[in-house]
Design an enzyme around this catalytic site. Structure first.
Site, short mmCIF file in Angstrom:
data_model
loop_
_atom_site.label_atom_id
_atom_site.label_comp_id
_atom_site.label_asym_id
_atom_site.label_seq_id
_atom_site.Cartn_x
_atom_site.Cartn_y
_atom_site.Cartn_z
N ARG A 160 0.87 -1.18 0.00
CA ARG A 160 0.00 0.00 0.00
C ARG A 160 0.90 1.22 0.00
NH1 ARG A 160 -2.20 0.90 5.48
NH2 ARG A 160 -0.76 2.65 5.42
N HIS A 196 -3.55 4.49 4.60
CA HIS A 196 -4.66 3.52 4.64
C HIS A 196 -5.91 4.13 4.02
CE1 HIS A 196 -7.62 0.67 6.03
NE2 HIS A 196 -8.25 1.64 6.65
N TYR A 249 3.87 5.08 11.67
CA TYR A 249 4.15 3.65 11.88
C TYR A 249 5.03 2.99 10.83
CZ TYR A 249 0.02 3.43 8.85
OH TYR A 249 -0.88 3.60 7.83
C1 LIG Z 1 -14.83 -5.65 11.51
C2 LIG Z 1 -13.99 -4.44 11.28
N1 LIG Z 1 -13.09 -4.08 12.21
C3 LIG Z 1 -12.34 -2.98 12.04
C4 LIG Z 1 -12.48 -2.22 10.94
C5 LIG Z 1 -11.65 -0.95 10.77
N2 LIG Z 1 -10.71 -1.15 9.67
C6 LIG Z 1 -10.97 -0.70 8.44
S1 LIG Z 1 -9.81 -1.14 7.35
C7 LIG Z 1 -8.91 -1.93 8.54
C8 LIG Z 1 -7.63 -2.63 8.17
C9 LIG Z 1 -7.85 -3.62 7.08
O1 LIG Z 1 -6.64 -4.18 6.71
P1 LIG Z 1 -6.53 -5.20 5.52
O2 LIG Z 1 -7.52 -6.29 5.69
O3 LIG Z 1 -5.12 -5.59 5.40
O4 LIG Z 1 -7.00 -4.37 4.23
P2 LIG Z 1 -6.34 -3.05 3.62
O5 LIG Z 1 -7.06 -1.89 4.23
O6 LIG Z 1 -4.89 -3.09 3.91
O7 LIG Z 1 -6.64 -3.10 2.17
C10 LIG Z 1 -9.53 -1.83 9.77
C11 LIG Z 1 -9.00 -2.37 11.03
C12 LIG Z 1 -13.44 -2.62 9.99
N3 LIG Z 1 -13.66 -1.92 8.87
N4 LIG Z 1 -14.18 -3.73 10.18
#
Ligand SMILES: Cc1ncc(C[n+]2csc(CCOP(=O)(O)OP(=O)(O)O)c2C)c(N)n1
Ligand SMILES: [Mg+2]
Lengths: 329, 391
Positions: free
Chosen positions: B285, B289, B298
């Site tokens: 990425r 985020h 971080y």
């Molecule tokens: C059930 C849930 N918990 C927390 C979140 C908050 N949240 C949004 S994106 C994220 C990280 C997701 O990481 P990843 O699965 O690696 O996907 P990326 O964003 O890196 O594409 C979090 C913790 C959420 N959307 N849904």
């Protein structure tokens, strides 16, 4: 006496820091609570100062956060779990409702789960879906859980520490739209002298209508009271603070004087906190009431798109409208 | 790629590195185009599957065009957010190849279940890029008809869509739509962080047990907001598949050719009735985020720079130039198209009207509800009471 001007978020952060300092069994766990300090920075700097064994970045799994916190509690820890947003607590719902809430009961009182589940809740920040929900009724409906929420920095600082010190599992709802609002916080007053956690508080005395609110809506109701005063109407605003158990002593006393009550929350009305409050006030104050207890709430729809949340959320005008209507009976 | 038997003995054994054609330094990584733009003829997956692509010059140029367009539209959305026109944006910067490669591998009849970041897959499905912007602008719920576009709505709750994809794929099987070349398959997108969720692990179990025609496509972009991969796993993610009884493969997610090849094979295996598989698209990425995030808290700049050298678009460009598949005129024309489309997107975003507040009561139930009818009516009367006043 050291009072400082802090935002509500910083007051929580300071309260958490105190708790970590005072009790080695206190630990914080959640998604992004470490280096990032949480998406709202409520745990900012805590991992740096207390280490990653006490401020734990967890894998991305809410059921895991709460479930493992249960195990830690069984072993004598006092976990503080951060759920990143209200809409993401549901994967942990089973652990909270079926496990956390019932452990004490099932153990015949032998086991306590002194856990705090911190959830930023409510709308007003223009977020996308799942980031603005008010799930308090789900938890307040569950025996074995306690549910509290703060409305100002001073309460935030004290209540988070009281919740951590409590042997009950407590869902601690943080009014996220108020995180940046400032207020005076007395950092030195001993916790033992503090206003009790599960007590409501009159935050503005008045004579004409009793307004009950909690969390983010307290400020809204205080603003409504200011506006009403200009029109010659005195609202008594009560900050409930504890949603389970409810402390309605002050509310009953107030309604018996005013004869009118309006309940305000962001959550939808159907089968919500407002219904419980209306029922109890009606039972207790029936002969004093000049009008039915009215509710000003979110509508019974999924939280809508950000551009219409202003219309969805109770605001000063809707509170005043309900106040007016209590005079129409 | 055959479906692993539930005993899990035969296929997973072969997960031993086959270094001969894998990427240097990471034998497990399927790669067909190096960061320098060198073509690798074929690469072997952990279960022995040979991956190759055989594109015409036209098709190579098409992939390049997709990558550039997808990046440009994404950058435009980020800019719109910065200017206050969107509430939030989750940028795909750095993940273009993972999304275009897998998105182009889908056949018309295949169904995709995205997260909130799959703007590139959406583009490849031929969907108007404006579609998800209502959600991020805050003017609607971002909804569309998943069946019309063969592309489910974005899912923000981490991991939830993997179960939906699994159920959809089970439906394909029940409908008898597998077993032939023109059978159907589904693909579930999710991130590295999502692999920790219960839902995702349950989806693995269900897909395996029901032999669902499904591809689990994990974009491992190394982070879940601030948390690095090590917070979610101690084994390479693709190896998790073995424990659930289906094959897993790690592909260079910054290599559009390899991602295409691996996804095409996995989808075709699924449509032929050989069951699910897991693809770990190893990527990064490059941006925050979301627009709300501050990655400097971080991660260090040198890490980002190292990945910059593996850029998914630069390598395709280098390849096209070296092979003289495209000339300067072509690149300029693609840039011009990207510019035009992003301007067009911007104009339409700015024109997106705010919804009428009363519409928030719509579509809660297919046939309405008395409670909402009453609330809607009261709300309308209340709003009208302000008309002509200062409000
Ligand atoms: C059930 C849930 N918990 C927390 C979140 C908050 N949240 C949004 S994106 C994220 C990280 C997701 O990481 P990843 O699965 O690696 O996907 P990326 O964003 O890196 O594409 C979090 C913790 C959420 N959307 N849904
Ligand atoms: Mg990720």
């Amino acid at each position: 006496m050291a009072t400082e001007t802090l935002t509500l978020g910083k007051a929580l952060n300071t309260g958490l820091r105190r708790a970590l300092e005072n009790d080695p069994k206190v630990i914080i766990m959640g998604e992004d609570v470490g280096k990032l300090g949480g998406v709202f920075r409520i745990t900012d700097g805590l991992q740096k100062d207390f280490g990653d064994q006490r401020v734990i970045d967890t894998p991305l799994a809410e059921s895991g956060i709460i479930g493992t916190a249960v195990g830690l509690a069984i072993r004598g820890y006092r976990p503080i779990c951060e759920i990143q947003f209200d809409g993401f607590v549901y994967p942990a719902y089973d652990q909270i409702v079926s496990q956390v809430a019932k452990m004490h009961y099932r153990s015949g009182g032998r086991l306590s789960i002194p856990m705090v589940i911190r959830i930023p809740f409510g709308g007003g920040i223009g977020a996308v879906e799942h980031h603005s929900e008010s799930p308090e009724a789900y938890f307040a409906h569950t025996a074995g859980l306690k549910v509290v929420t703060c409305s100002n920095p001073q309460d935030a600082y004290v209540m988070i520490q009281q919740a951590i010190a409590s042997d009950d599992p407590i869902v601690f709802l943080e009014p996220k739209r108020r995180y940046w609002e400032k207020g005076q916080v007395d950092l030195d007053a001993p916790l033992s002298d503090a206003y009790p956690l599960h007590s409501a508080r009159v935050v503005r005395p008045g004579t004409d209508v009793t307004v009950l609110a909690y969390g983010p809506m307290v400020r809204t109701c205080l603003e409504a009271a200011t506006a009403a005063a200009e029109d010659g109407r005195e609202l008594e605003v009560i900050d409930l603070r504890s949603l389970s158990p409810l402390d309605l002593t002050a509310a009953y006393e107030s309604v018996k004087r005013t004869g009118r009550a309006v309940v305000v929350h962001e959550a939808p009305s159907n089968i919500g906190l407002g219904a419980e409050l209306a029922a109890r006030i009606t039972e207790e104050c029936f002969y004093s009431l000049e009008s039915p207890v009215l509710r000003v709430t979110g509508f019974d729809i999924p939280y809508p798109a950000a551009r219409v949340e202003e219309e969805f959320l109770p605001d000063l005008d809707r509170v005043l409208d309900a106040v007016d209507r209590t005079f129409g009976w | 790629m055959a479906k692993g038997d539930p005993g899990g003995t035969t296929r997973s054994r072969r997960a031993a590195p086959r270094s001969k054609k894998g990427a240097a330094g990471d034998p497990a990584l399927v790669q067909l185009l190096t960061p320098e733009g060198e073509r690798i003829d074929s690469a072997t997956g952990p279960d022995g599957t040979e991956y190759r692509v055989d594109f015409t010059d036209e098709e190579y140029r098409g992939l390049y065009r997709d990558l550039v367009l997808v990046r440009k539209l994404d950058a435009e959305a980020t800019a719109l957010q910065r200017q206050g026109e969107l509430g939030l944006w989750a940028s795909l910067l750095g993940q273009e190849a993972a999304q275009v490669g897998s998105g182009r591998a889908l056949r018309t009849q295949d169904m995709a279940f995205p997260t909130y970041r799959e703007h590139g897959v959406l583009y490849c499905r031929g969907i108007d890029p404006i579609m998800p912007l209502g959600l991020f602008r805050g003017v609607d719920q971002g909804g569309w008809d998943p069946n019309e576009f063969k592309f489910n709505m974005y899912t923000i709750v981490i991991g939830a869509q993997t179960l939906h994809a699994t159920g959809y794929a089970m439906g394909i099987t029940i409908d008898g739509k597998t077993g032939t070349d023109d059978g159907e398959a589904a693909i579930a997108y999710f991130g590295d962080g999502a692999t920790s969720q219960g839902d995702v692990n349950e989806a693995f179990v269900w897909a395996s047990v029901f032999n669902a025609p499904l591809v689990f496509f994990c974009q491992n972009n190394q982070y879940a907001i601030s948390e690095p991969l090590e917070r979610q796993t101690r084994v390479p993610l693709y190896q998790r598949a073995a424990g659930f009884g289906f094959p897993g493969v790690r592909v260079d997610g910054n290599d559009v050719l390899a991602t295409y090849a691996v996804t095409r094979t996995a989808l075709d295996n699924a449509r032929l009735g050989q069951g699910p598989s897991l693809i770990e698209a190893y990527t990064y990425r490059m941006g925050a985020h979301t627009t709300s995030d501050d990655p400097t808290r971080y991660r260090i700049a040198s890490e980002v720079e190292a990945w910059q050298a593996k850029d998914p678009i630069a390598r395709v460009k280098a390849f096209l130039e070296k092979q003289q598949i495209a000339d300067a005129g072509f690149f300029a024309e693609v840039d011009e198209q990207a510019r035009r489309e992003s301007v067009h997107l911007r104009e339409r975003v700015l024109e997106m009207p705010n919804p009428e507040p009363v519409t928030m009561f719509d579509h809660v139930y297919p046939n309405g509800s008395p409670l909402l009818d009453e609330q809607r009516a009261k709300f309308s009367r209340y709003m009208e009471s302000f008309e002509g006043s200062a409000h």
